[in-house]
Design a protein around this motif. Structure first.
Motif, PDB file in Angstrom:
ATOM      1  N   TRP A  86       0.793  -1.232  -0.002  1.00  0.00           N
ATOM      2  CA  TRP A  86       0.006  -0.299  -0.006  1.00  0.00           C
ATOM      3  C   TRP A  86       0.806   1.284  -0.077  1.00  0.00           C
ATOM      4  CZ3 TRP A  86      -2.915   2.227   4.771  1.00  0.00           C
ATOM      5  CH2 TRP A  86      -3.707   3.212   4.421  1.00  0.00           C
ATOM      6  N   ARG A  87       1.878   1.139   0.827  1.00  0.00           N
ATOM      7  CA  ARG A  87       2.753   2.420   0.902  1.00  0.00           C
ATOM      8  C   ARG A  87       2.198   3.784   1.314  1.00  0.00           C
ATOM      9  NH1 ARG A  87       6.523   0.863  -4.096  1.00  0.00           N
ATOM     10  NH2 ARG A  87       7.265  -1.142  -3.081  1.00  0.00           N
ATOM     11  N   PHE A  88       0.712   3.543   1.925  1.00  0.00           N
ATOM     12  CA  PHE A  88      -0.105   4.794   2.163  1.00  0.00           C
ATOM     13  C   PHE A  88      -0.402   5.721   1.195  1.00  0.00           C
ATOM     14  CE2 PHE A  88       2.095   3.434   6.121  1.00  0.00           C
ATOM     15  CZ  PHE A  88       1.061   3.087   6.878  1.00  0.00           C
ATOM     16  N   LYS A  89      -0.473   4.910  -0.131  1.00  0.00           N
ATOM     17  CA  LYS A  89      -1.030   6.040  -1.219  1.00  0.00           C
ATOM     18  C   LYS A  89      -2.383   5.867  -1.194  1.00  0.00           C
ATOM     19  CE  LYS A  89       3.075   4.607  -3.991  1.00  0.00           C
ATOM     20  NZ  LYS A  89       3.514   3.669  -5.159  1.00  0.00           N
ATOM     21  N   MET A  90      -2.781   6.897  -1.660  1.00  0.00           N
ATOM     22  CA  MET A  90      -4.589   7.123  -1.692  1.00  0.00           C
ATOM     23  C   MET A  90      -4.952   6.799  -3.126  1.00  0.00           C
ATOM     24  SD  MET A  90      -5.533   7.999   1.164  1.00  0.00           S
ATOM     25  CE  MET A  90      -4.214   7.565   2.189  1.00  0.00           C
ATOM     26  N   ILE A  98      -4.894  -4.066  -6.654  1.00  0.00           N
ATOM     27  CA  ILE A  98      -4.103  -3.115  -7.670  1.00  0.00           C
ATOM     28  C   ILE A  98      -2.807  -3.280  -7.063  1.00  0.00           C
ATOM     29  CG2 ILE A  98      -3.874  -0.679  -8.229  1.00  0.00           C
ATOM     30  CD1 ILE A  98      -6.447  -2.059  -9.200  1.00  0.00           C
ATOM     31  N   ASN A  99      -2.321  -3.002  -5.708  1.00  0.00           N
ATOM     32  CA  ASN A  99      -1.235  -3.085  -5.287  1.00  0.00           C
ATOM     33  C   ASN A  99      -0.422  -4.157  -5.084  1.00  0.00           C
ATOM     34  OD1 ASN A  99      -1.754  -3.996  -2.715  1.00  0.00           O
ATOM     35  ND2 ASN A  99      -2.040  -1.987  -1.962  1.00  0.00           N
ATOM     36  N   LYS A 100      -0.993  -5.495  -5.519  1.00  0.00           N
ATOM     37  CA  LYS A 100      -0.306  -6.719  -5.648  1.00  0.00           C
ATOM     38  C   LYS A 100      -0.231  -7.267  -4.296  1.00  0.00           C
ATOM     39  CE  LYS A 100       1.719  -6.331 -10.099  1.00  0.00           C
ATOM     40  NZ  LYS A 100       0.552  -5.985 -10.589  1.00  0.00           N
TER      41      LYS A 100
END
Length: 127
Positions: A86-90, A98-100
Motif C-alpha cells: 500500500w505504501r500509504f498511497k491514496m 491493484i497494489n499486489k
C-alpha cells in the motif's frame, strides 16, 4: 450441509498445515534461494522477514507454539502490506488487487484466525 460440521477440525488442521507450509516455502526462497534469485543481505529487513516466514511457517505447520507463531506471522504480513504494497498511497493504490498485496492481506488474516484458534488437531500443542 451438516456433514461439513463433522469435518471442521480436520479442515482447520489442513488449513493450518498448508498455510504454514506455503509460508515456510516463502522463507526458504528468501533465506536459501530455493527456486528464487533473491539473496538478501543477512540482517536486512527482507532477511529477517524470511527468517520469520521460515521458522514461523514451520511452527504453524507442526502446530508448535501455534498461537505465538501465527500472531507474529500475522503482524509480519500486516507490515508487509502497509510498507511494501500500500505504501500509504491514496486512491486505487489502496486496494490489494491493484497494489499486489492480496497474499499479504490473506496471510495476515488467516494467521490471525489461527492465532485465535490455536493448533487444533494434528498439532504438537493439541489446543
Amino acid at each position: 450441509m451438516k456433514w461439513l460440521g463433522k469435518i471442521e477440525d480436520v479442515a482447520f488442521a489442513l488449513l493450518r498445515i498448508m498455510a504454514g507450509f506455503m509460508f515456510a516455502f516463502h522463507g526458504m526462497q528468501k533465506i536459501f534461494g530455493v527456486l528464487s534469485d533473491l539473496h538478501p543481505a543477512v540482517g536486512s529487513q527482507i532477511w529477517v522477514g524470511g527468517m520469520i516466514e521460515l521458522i514461523g511457517g514451520l511452527m504453524i505447520l507442526t502446530g508448535f507454539k501455534t498461537r505465538w507463531a501465527a500472531f507474529l506471522c500475522s503482524g509480519e504480513m500486516a507490515v508487509a502490506y502497509f510498507q511494501f504494497h500500500w505504501r500509504f498511497k491514496m486512491g486505487s493504490a489502496f486496494f490489494p488487487a491493484i497494489n499486489k498485496g492480496e497474499m499479504a492481506v490473506l496471510y495476515c488474516f488467516v494467521f490471525l484466525f489461527i492465532a485465535c484458534h490455536g493448533s487444533g488437531i494434528w498439532g504438537v500443542d493439541k489446543k
